[in-house]
Design a protein around this motif. Sequence first.
Motif, PDB file in Angstrom:
ATOM      1  N   PHE A  73       9.894   5.900  -7.949  1.00 55.53           N
ATOM      2  CA  PHE A  73       8.491   5.733  -7.577  1.00 55.53           C
ATOM      3  C   PHE A  73       8.250   4.268  -7.219  1.00 55.53           C
ATOM      4  N   GLY A 109       6.268   2.023  -8.184  1.00 55.84           N
ATOM      5  CA  GLY A 109       6.102   1.109  -9.305  1.00 55.84           C
ATOM      6  C   GLY A 109       7.410   0.664  -9.923  1.00 55.84           C
ATOM      7  N   GLN A 110       8.509   1.358  -9.593  1.00 55.76           N
ATOM      8  CA  GLN A 110       9.804   1.012 -10.186  1.00 55.76           C
ATOM      9  C   GLN A 110      10.602   0.065  -9.293  1.00 55.76           C
ATOM     10  N   LEU A 111      10.028  -0.324  -8.145  1.00 55.77           N
ATOM     11  CA  LEU A 111      10.763  -1.154  -7.192  1.00 55.77           C
ATOM     12  C   LEU A 111      10.227  -2.584  -7.197  1.00 55.77           C
ATOM     13  N   ASN A 163       0.805  -1.220   0.000  1.00 58.57           N
ATOM     14  CA  ASN A 163       0.000   0.000   0.000  1.00 58.57           C
ATOM     15  C   ASN A 163       0.838   1.270   0.000  1.00 58.57           C
ATOM     16  N   LEU A 164       1.940   1.249  -0.745  1.00 59.24           N
ATOM     17  CA  LEU A 164       2.683   2.497  -0.942  1.00 59.24           C
ATOM     18  C   LEU A 164       1.842   3.409  -1.818  1.00 59.24           C
ATOM     19  N   PHE A 165       2.070   4.715  -1.718  1.00 57.16           N
ATOM     20  CA  PHE A 165       1.317   5.663  -2.533  1.00 57.16           C
ATOM     21  C   PHE A 165       1.999   5.775  -3.902  1.00 57.16           C
ATOM     22  N   PRO A 166       1.383   5.229  -4.960  1.00 57.95           N
ATOM     23  CA  PRO A 166       2.093   5.095  -6.235  1.00 57.95           C
ATOM     24  C   PRO A 166       2.386   6.432  -6.914  1.00 57.95           C
ATOM     25  N   HIS A 167       1.624   7.493  -6.530  1.00 59.15           N
ATOM     26  CA  HIS A 167       1.813   8.782  -7.207  1.00 59.15           C
ATOM     27  C   HIS A 167       2.891   9.620  -6.532  1.00 59.15           C
ATOM     28  N   HIS A 199      14.587   8.464  -4.825  1.00 53.22           N
ATOM     29  CA  HIS A 199      13.862   9.345  -5.738  1.00 53.22           C
ATOM     30  C   HIS A 199      13.054   8.596  -6.780  1.00 53.22           C
TER      31      HIS A 199
END
Lengths: 253, 399
Positions: free
Chosen positions: A146, A148-150, A100-104, A144
């Motif tokens: 987002f 979605g990149q992890l 539930n990380l904030f993707p934005h 730095h």
Amino acid sequence: MTAEPKVAKSPAMIEARGVEKWYPNGFHALRGVDLTVQRGEVVVIMGPSGSGKSTFIRTFNALEEFQKGSITVDGIALNDDLRKIDAIRREVGMVFQQFNLFPHLSVLDNLTLAPVLVRKRSKGEVLNQAMALLERVGIAEQAHKFPGQLSGGQQQRVAIARSLCMEPRILLFDEPTSSLDPEMVREVLEVMQGLAADGMTMVVVTHEVGFARQVADRVVLMADGQVVEEATPERFFDHPQHERSRQFLSQIL
Amino acid sequence: MPASLRKELFATPLDGVVTVLLITGLAAAGSRLLHWALTQADWAVIQANSTLFAVGRYPIEQQWRLWLLGALLAAAAGLSWGVLRGLALPDRPTTALWPRHDRLAASLLVLLAAWAPAALGLTLTIQSRWWGLTGLLLLVRWLAGRYGSRLGKTAPLVLPMVWPLLYLVGMVLIGGGLGLVAVGANEWGGLLLTLVQASFAILLSAPLGVLLALGRRSSLPLLRWGSVVYIEFIRGAPLITLLFLGQNILGFLLPGGMAPDRIWRAAWILTFFSAAYLAEAVRSGLAAVPRGQLEAARSLGLSLPQALAKVVLPQALRIALPATVGQFISLLQDTTLLSLIGLLDLLGTARSVMANPLFLGKSAEVYLTLAVLFWCCCAALGLGSRALERRLNPPSLGR
């Protein structure tokens, strides 16, 4: 004289008494659950799916309501008073199965959002702390990027750091490794082990037996909305007292 | 023919036949239209009435205010264009100052400015004003693209402030007040009236739609049912019915002075109408944000308004953006219904022009011009929305 329990004097961090919950469809999810978690203690809750273990820890920060019984968190009684709920949520961190990380928001902004908004701290000060926490969970170089990149493991470590950035007194883990690929489970468990070693009070819903054996002070087995057995890891895994526990262990070991 | 094109158009014999038939048909229709437009059509009706189509009966001695507004609009458009281009995310390094698409768009603008005012037979003074506006737009675009990125992440935040502010300034310039001579709404017309109505409704229905969508998902029964009844009532009635109804009852419903005449009553009806549809677009966006987002935000101690404003709405509105802009485009087109309640919007002006005995039988020319004008406005909205969408998508592993 036996050694004093490490926190005998101070009141319990979490005190749940006779908690009962019905879902709106009538399902009786929690049937009188008791649990006491002392300061600095690590409690692992296990049990088959549908046993109510996630529902139970989600009552601690009022993500789930309950209808009967009482819960006291860090001396604050949990009831309908919204201000008290907010006060408790500031002290209780939660790590979710789905991260539930904030993707934005960037990783760094995920960490700094709540301390700046809720604790009214200055952004600069929080940034330093956030970088230190990312360092601690081993992903400072991703600050730095987002979410979605992890990878999943990295995201869950960010989620832990995000909770820590609020400087909570208790951390709740709701199946933190269940949606991770097997090779990423260990990196998350290592972070959790480090936290336990630093004295963080933790309640962990998990199926990770190795983690429970090494890190937990106590293991609680829940089934059908009730606590079946509560024991030290050694006793629980090597000499389970109840038939239900033996049955559960034979399925997961 | 490039291999990729051949694969798309002539993959199978059937594809080939369809392609040939379509191309032949389009070419035939296109060449006839072109032939008609260049040799048979009489564009004098457009040339003679260009001012009427643009601003209606707006007093000539006050039209400098509209030119000033045009200059401000050109500057704001250039600013938005430049800032959005310079908006680079961490995984997307800043691209060239004038990427290929931007060069194309800029060339089109220059061609349009060179051709259209001349084709309309405008005086050289007025032609040069159009050149000036185009030049200003491109100049600001260049400046914002060149230096906008220095503002860093705050640059895009300027835009949501610039446009509403410009709207207020624009309303004063158009309608008067603050020392300017008043020009009543009944003297506005043509494209001016269409754009005023559409922008009024867009600006006000956006926040109203978000509130209605949140209301519909609220846990307070009164708020929830109120929103549901409102949305379903509006969506269940044809706009034209509401427009007629509004002319009769809005005078009692709204506080005095908010809907003094037909034009403002129509603007409010468009706003209320659009808000109900927007609410549904936003609601679908809200539904697409996983529940865990709100839970995570709340478990970090954020209050419900904070969690909505900082976590849920930014994601929901990004998801709802295409549907929202689609609604704005329909709204712009729906303004033509105003002609049916007797307002001289673009279509109303056109009808009054075609009723003039001097221009009998020139409907094709007039309607084609209208269609092209509307198409340009809608295409601009669509392009802007797609550019915004691309830049609001957070980067992810898959890209």
